[in-house]
Design an enzyme around this catalytic site. Structure first.
Site: not given
Lengths: 231, 275
Positions: B31, B35, B137
């Site tokens: 899905i 990274g 992130d």
């Protein structure tokens, strides 16, 4: 363009770079470690030189051989800095520099001796990206070596049935037999086919990881290369 | 042993799949891919429910284990962490349904709705920081808005991750202030400067290249958002006088209307008495 070398192909042996263990150790790598690097990179380097510099089979082999010999004699490997690039990129760039220098020197010698024309075949080859070809060949070589490791491991540990099923299913280039067909063929339950395949894939993955571990600078580069491998 | 392109592709495909032997999960489909690793939908056989499995090449250690213990309404709950038979690590998480923030933002939403989403993200960050966890992130692709408006922050950072261009702070070492920077970038992504210069200024302050100019915490950032929503002056912007008057008028509209009505009545009474 003439055919590629068979070196690195089925039952092939990588040529020795004629560098002694002492010389290899002087460059910071044991002979075994050096062998791993050469086994994985000889063919990608050769293909890169052939395509990038449009060399014949023999010339490309000589340049490849020359590159590794020169790398071993100089401090090429200790100078590798993993913070700047992956080992794979470092080798490709070094090959490019080395082959460009050799190519330039060769052309300077020929200068005045007439104009060289590219053949049609050479022009076709030149449209491919040598960098992509280098990576593709590296990937193929990595799998090729890991498959050899798997086959040897299966023979040593009496797991020939596992390897045969894996070969019939995962290494088949034609229409694959279904799990149930394989179960009938080997006279085992379908769940065993499933387990054998899962084991073979897991073990192949472990051999790939080991091969990569021997040619990367550490955990971070290893994981990056593993991630790129599946992309 | 010759390895053709088709065999190579097949091998790469089957070996990339996680080996779930010995786990309680059955693989359904891929899905998402980022990274850090790949996310699969899977079925938990023991509890008969669907989960999201995040499979990583890097081992789960240290801070990642801390992440698994975070409990917050806007942090996707992690059910289990472990190592697969093939050596890779995995998280089993709640399987979310909804829209990723980049897709959600493409639809029309009011400024206050966008700020609500931003606030939820900020609250999750502030909580994580209080537990010693940094996201590393934060970006629209790592925020999910559920069908009932619930907001989830995903992909809490592990060591291998160092942010995404556009949302990554310029410094090389990531810390809480790097998350403040990314939150500012997220605000800038959600709200355009034409919506509100004050909000744009908040985003700019959070994204200062000079770390000393940024908010010193996510809470300070959210406090400025609060001030904006209450119609107060924000720390990030020295507003022009006309803007201050307009904001004053907006905050005291009822009072001003009453004063105007009172003045009008007095004015009318004055004339009625005269004639």
């Amino acid at each position: 363009m003439d055919a590629d070398t068979a070196i690195g192909g089925p039952d092939g042996r990588f040529p020795s770079t004629h560098v002694s263990l002492i010389e290899a150790a002087a460059s910071g790598l044991s002979e075994a470690a050096m062998d791993k690097v050469i086994a994985l990179y000889w063919k990608p380097v050769y293909r890169f030189i052939r395509i990038k510099f449009q060399k014949s089979n023999e010339d490309a082999k000589d340049l490849t051989q020359g590159f590794f010999a020169s790398a071993l004699q100089r401090d090429f490997f200790p100078r590798f800095d993993p913070t700047k690039a992956s080992f794979r990129t470092y080798i490709r760039m070094a090959v490019e520099r080395y082959a460009a220098n050799q190519h330039g020197a060769e052309n300077r010698q020929k200068r005045g001796g007439g104009v060289e024309f590219e053949t049609v075949e050479d022009q076709e080859i030149a449209t491919e990206s040598p960098e992509l070809e280098f990576d593709r060949e590296w990937r193929r070589q990595l799998f090729f070596l890991a498959l050899d490791d798997l086959r040897a491991h299966c023979e040593q540990t009496g797991k020939r049935a596992q390897f045969s099923i894996f070969e019939d299913y995962d290494l088949s280039d034609r229409d694959r037999l279904s799990y149930s067909d394989l179960a009938v063929k080997y006279g085992i339950p379908e769940s065993t086919v499933n387990n054998h395949l899962a084991w073979a894939r897991r073990t192949l993955r472990a051999f790939i990881t080991e091969r990569l571990r021997g040619t990367t600078s550490g955990a971070r580069e290893l994981h990056e290369e593993m991630r790129r491998l599946w992309k | 042993m010759e390895v053709s392109d088709s065999v190579l592709d097949h091998l790469r495909q089957v070996i990339a799949l996680p080996d779930l032997t010995g786990t309680r999960y059955e693989l359904e489909s891929e899905i998402g891919r980022g990274g850090m690793g790949v996310v699969y939908a899977a079925r938990d056989r023991e509890l008969d429910r669907r989960v999201a499995l995040k499979v990583l090449e890097v081992p789960i250690t240290g801070e990642a284990q801390l992440i698994a213990r975070l409990e917050h309404p806007s942090i996707v709950p992690i059910f289990e962490t472990g190592t697969l038979a093939d050596g890779r690590s995995f998280y089993a998480m709640k399987l979310m349904s909804g829209a990723r923030l980049d897709r959600y933002a493409a639809d029309t939403h009011t400024l206050s709705e966008r700020l609500r989403v931003l606030r939820s993200v900020g609250e999750a960050l502030a909580y994580a920081h209080s537990q010693g966890v940094i996201h590393r992130d934060l970006k629209p692709q790592n925020v999910m808005v559920g069908e009932f408006g619930e907001v989830y922050v995903m992909d809490w950072g592990v060591d291998a991750v160092a942010g995404t261009a556009g949302f990554r702070a310029p410094e090389s070492t990531m810390d809480r202030l790097s998350d403040v920077y990314a939150l500012g970038a997220l605000l800038k992504f959600l709200v355009s400067a034409s919506d509100s210069p004050a909000v744009a200024a908040i985003a700019e302050k959070a994204m200062s290249t000079d770390r000393r100019q940024r908010y010193d915490s996510v809470s300070a950032f959210l406090a400025d958002i609060d001030r904006f929503e209450q119609g107060l002056a924000v720390e990030a912007w020295s507003e022009p006088i006309w803007h201050r008057l307009r904001r004053f008028a907006s905050r005291n509209a009822v009072l001003l209307w009453l004063v105007a009505a009172y003045t009008l009545v007095k004015f009318l009474l004055f004339f009625l008495r005269k004639f």
